[in-house]
Structures are given as C-alpha cells and as structure tokens.
Design an enzyme around this catalytic site. Structure first.
Site, PDB file in Angstrom:
ATOM      1  N   ASP A 116      52.940  62.526 122.469  1.00 27.53           N
ATOM      2  CA  ASP A 116      53.145  63.813 123.112  1.00 27.53           C
ATOM      3  C   ASP A 116      54.367  63.857 124.010  1.00 27.53           C
ATOM      4  O   ASP A 116      54.869  62.829 124.464  1.00 27.53           O
ATOM      5  CB  ASP A 116      51.937  64.155 123.989  1.00 27.53           C
ATOM      6  CG  ASP A 116      51.866  63.267 125.239  1.00 27.53           C
ATOM      7  OD1 ASP A 116      51.878  62.029 125.088  1.00 27.53           O
ATOM      8  OD2 ASP A 116      51.832  63.813 126.347  1.00 27.53           O
ATOM      9  N   ASP A 125      56.833  49.952 123.739  1.00 32.29           N
ATOM     10  CA  ASP A 125      58.140  50.287 124.318  1.00 32.29           C
ATOM     11  C   ASP A 125      58.584  49.075 125.155  1.00 32.29           C
ATOM     12  O   ASP A 125      59.135  48.125 124.611  1.00 32.29           O
ATOM     13  CB  ASP A 125      57.957  51.580 125.124  1.00 32.29           C
ATOM     14  CG  ASP A 125      59.223  52.105 125.747  1.00 32.29           C
ATOM     15  OD1 ASP A 125      60.317  51.701 125.337  1.00 32.29           O
ATOM     16  OD2 ASP A 125      59.128  52.949 126.661  1.00 32.29           O
ATOM     17  N   PHE A 165      63.389  58.898 123.157  1.00 34.12           N
ATOM     18  CA  PHE A 165      62.059  59.487 123.306  1.00 34.12           C
ATOM     19  C   PHE A 165      61.686  60.295 122.064  1.00 34.12           C
ATOM     20  O   PHE A 165      62.456  61.114 121.578  1.00 34.12           O
ATOM     21  CB  PHE A 165      62.006  60.383 124.541  1.00 34.12           C
ATOM     22  CG  PHE A 165      60.617  60.848 124.859  1.00 34.12           C
ATOM     23  CD1 PHE A 165      59.726  60.009 125.512  1.00 34.12           C
ATOM     24  CD2 PHE A 165      60.193  62.109 124.471  1.00 34.12           C
ATOM     25  CE1 PHE A 165      58.438  60.424 125.781  1.00 34.12           C
ATOM     26  CE2 PHE A 165      58.896  62.538 124.733  1.00 34.12           C
ATOM     27  CZ  PHE A 165      58.018  61.693 125.396  1.00 34.12           C
ATOM     28  N   LYS A 202      59.959  49.978 119.806  1.00 30.24           N
ATOM     29  CA  LYS A 202      61.368  50.108 120.208  1.00 30.24           C
ATOM     30  C   LYS A 202      61.840  48.718 120.623  1.00 30.24           C
ATOM     31  O   LYS A 202      61.726  48.345 121.800  1.00 30.24           O
ATOM     32  CB  LYS A 202      61.495  51.063 121.398  1.00 30.24           C
ATOM     33  CG  LYS A 202      61.123  52.496 121.115  1.00 30.24           C
ATOM     34  CD  LYS A 202      61.225  53.331 122.395  1.00 30.24           C
ATOM     35  CE  LYS A 202      60.930  54.782 122.139  1.00 30.24           C
ATOM     36  NZ  LYS A 202      60.817  55.558 123.406  1.00 30.24           N
ATOM     37  N   GLU A 216      47.683  50.587 118.410  1.00 26.29           N
ATOM     38  CA  GLU A 216      48.440  51.243 119.484  1.00 26.29           C
ATOM     39  C   GLU A 216      49.481  52.178 118.890  1.00 26.29           C
ATOM     40  O   GLU A 216      49.927  51.989 117.755  1.00 26.29           O
ATOM     41  CB  GLU A 216      49.050  50.112 120.318  1.00 26.29           C
ATOM     42  CG  GLU A 216      49.840  50.422 121.538  1.00 26.29           C
ATOM     43  CD  GLU A 216      49.281  51.404 122.541  1.00 26.29           C
ATOM     44  OE1 GLU A 216      48.916  52.510 122.156  1.00 26.29           O
ATOM     45  OE2 GLU A 216      49.304  51.075 123.736  1.00 26.29           O
ATOM     46  N   ASP A 217      49.855  53.213 119.628  1.00 27.07           N
ATOM     47  CA  ASP A 217      50.852  54.157 119.106  1.00 27.07           C
ATOM     48  C   ASP A 217      52.252  53.558 119.106  1.00 27.07           C
ATOM     49  O   ASP A 217      52.938  53.566 118.094  1.00 27.07           O
ATOM     50  CB  ASP A 217      50.823  55.497 119.860  1.00 27.07           C
ATOM     51  CG  ASP A 217      50.960  55.365 121.374  1.00 27.07           C
ATOM     52  OD1 ASP A 217      51.064  54.230 121.898  1.00 27.07           O
ATOM     53  OD2 ASP A 217      50.957  56.415 122.050  1.00 27.07           O
TER      54      ASP A 217
HETATM   55  P1  5GP Z   1      55.220  50.468 127.320  1.00 25.49           P
HETATM   56  O1  5GP Z   1      54.176  50.083 128.309  1.00 25.49           O
HETATM   57  O2  5GP Z   1      55.294  49.562 126.125  1.00 25.49           O
HETATM   58  O3  5GP Z   1      56.571  50.639 127.964  1.00 25.49           O
HETATM   59  O4  5GP Z   1      54.900  51.921 126.848  1.00 25.49           O
HETATM   60  C1  5GP Z   1      53.878  52.209 126.020  1.00 25.49           C
HETATM   61  C2  5GP Z   1      53.417  53.634 126.218  1.00 25.49           C
HETATM   62  O5  5GP Z   1      54.466  54.509 126.679  1.00 25.49           O
HETATM   63  C3  5GP Z   1      52.984  54.176 124.894  1.00 25.49           C
HETATM   64  O6  5GP Z   1      51.633  53.880 124.626  1.00 25.49           O
HETATM   65  C4  5GP Z   1      53.265  55.663 125.053  1.00 25.49           C
HETATM   66  O7  5GP Z   1      52.166  56.271 125.647  1.00 25.49           O
HETATM   67  C5  5GP Z   1      54.454  55.717 125.982  1.00 25.49           C
HETATM   68  N1  5GP Z   1      55.736  55.877 125.266  1.00 25.49           N
HETATM   69  C6  5GP Z   1      56.735  54.961 125.136  1.00 25.49           C
HETATM   70  N2  5GP Z   1      57.769  55.455 124.432  1.00 25.49           N
HETATM   71  C7  5GP Z   1      57.418  56.724 124.097  1.00 25.49           C
HETATM   72  C8  5GP Z   1      58.087  57.775 123.348  1.00 25.49           C
HETATM   73  O8  5GP Z   1      59.208  57.673 122.853  1.00 25.49           O
HETATM   74  N3  5GP Z   1      57.396  58.942 123.222  1.00 25.49           N
HETATM   75  C9  5GP Z   1      56.149  59.136 123.746  1.00 25.49           C
HETATM   76  N4  5GP Z   1      55.576  60.319 123.548  1.00 25.49           N
HETATM   77  N5  5GP Z   1      55.497  58.179 124.453  1.00 25.49           N
HETATM   78  C10 5GP Z   1      56.132  56.982 124.620  1.00 25.49           C
HETATM   79 MG    MG Z   2      49.755  54.252 123.900  1.00 26.07          MG
END
Ligand code: 5GP
Ligand code: MG
Length: 180
Positions: free
Chosen positions: A163, A107, A156, A135, A103-104
C-alpha cells in the site's frame, strides 16, 4: 508509455504486470515444492502486505501443509533489538516445526530479522523466508531470504498487497512511484 495511476498526492507508473508476477510466484511455489515435499511445513503469512502473494503462492502448493497468519507492529527506528511486537497471531505452537515465513517485501531486512528472532525464540525446528519482493540494494541486515519472486530497484512501489498510505493493495500489478 507505461500506464500511470494517481494515489493521493503521488503518481505511480506500471512496472511489473500481472503475468510476470504470476510467473515469478509459480517459480517460487515450484522451488518450495522441491525443497519441502515429504515435510509438513507451517507457512506463517505476515499481514497485511503479504495477503495477495500468500493467496497465489498457496494455491500453487499441492503438498500437505498448514497456513497461519501473524501481524506485527514494529518499533522501527526506536530500538536496535530487532524485536517486534506481535499484535495478532499464532494460535498454534511453532515448537519443532519447519516454518516458512511469507512476507511481502524485504527492504532493509529489519522487519524480517525481527520476525525470524521472534519465531526462533519459540523453538522452531527450521525457518525459511519466502518474500514476494526484495530490494537487494537496501539490505542492512545479514538475513537469508531463501525464496524471492522478484528483485527490484530501491524505489517505492505499490500494488499486489502493498500500500501507499492504506491504498493500492488491491491492484493486481506493481506500480513504481514517479518522482517529479
Ligand atoms: P524492512 O524492515 O525490510 O526495511 O521493510 C519491510 C517493510 O517495509 C515491508 O514489509 C513493507 O511493509 C515496507 N516496505 C518496504 N519497501 C516498500 C515499498 O516499496 N512499498 C511499500 N508499500 N512498502 C514497503
Ligand atoms: Mg511486510
């Protein structure tokens, strides 16, 4: 002064240069190698954001494994189930497999929780998560992120696959938004 770039209406400044990224990704690859040599895991890469991390990670892994790709559309904010809608994916069965999700970024943890639940429901033997970024301050779910290349503050970022409104995925460094 750090290098600054403009994407659409926002300014971003260089926060993690390529060489630090590469070093951290290689450390994750090493850790996975220690843990999985002798097994034949299936790496499942979550598109789109993880494509660049996955490419570098997989080039640093030298034991037999399979790689597949999934794409989910989340219903973030509109459901509490944590389930995601798989929009593209998996031709192979994950039943009985040792799966490593690539996974990238983790968050809030809502997305990865949904991906884990979706795979578990398909009968995996084990599931581990390898995230390029996390994070920790933003985490809202009890998910275990087994491998993390870099932990970052709750701001962010773009670059290295991630992206801003579709742009910035091709950047080889990570940039953090500048709040003006
Ligand atoms: P979560 O569901 O854990 O809150 O968020 C995960 C997804 O939110 C990631 O796979 C990504 O697509 C997006 N995301 C969360 N933080 C960032 C960030 O700082 N930059 C970008 N570009 N995408 C983020
Ligand atoms: Mg993702």
């Amino acid at each position: 002064m750090a290098k600054t770039i403009q994407i659409k209406d926002k300014k971003f400044s260089l926060s993690i240069p390529e060489h630090e990224i590469q070093k951290a990704v290689n450390q994750v690859a090493h850790q996975i190698t220690v843990d999985y040599t002798g097994k034949t895991p299936l790496f499942i890469v979550v598109l789109n954001g993880a494509f660049m991390f996955a490419a570098d990670l997989m080039k640093a892994i030298n034991f037999p494994c399979e790689i597949s790709f999934v794409k989910f559309s989340s219903y973030r904010g509109t459901t509490s189930s944590g389930m995601l809608n798989e929009t593209a994916g998996l031709n192979e069965s994950v039943e009985g497999r040792d799966v490593i999700i690539v996974e990238d970024i983790v968050d809030t943890g809502i997305t990865i929780e949904g991906v884990i639940n979706s795979l578990k429901a398909q009968g995996t033997k084990s599931i581990a998560v390898a995230a390029f970024l996390q994070k920790p301050e933003a985490l809202q779910r009890e998910v275990t992120v087994d491998y993390v290349a870099l932990k970052i503050p709750n701001n962010f970022i773009v670059g290295y696959g991630l992206d801003y409104d579709g742009y910035g995925r091709n950047l080889k460094d990570i940039y953090t938004v500048v709040n003006e």
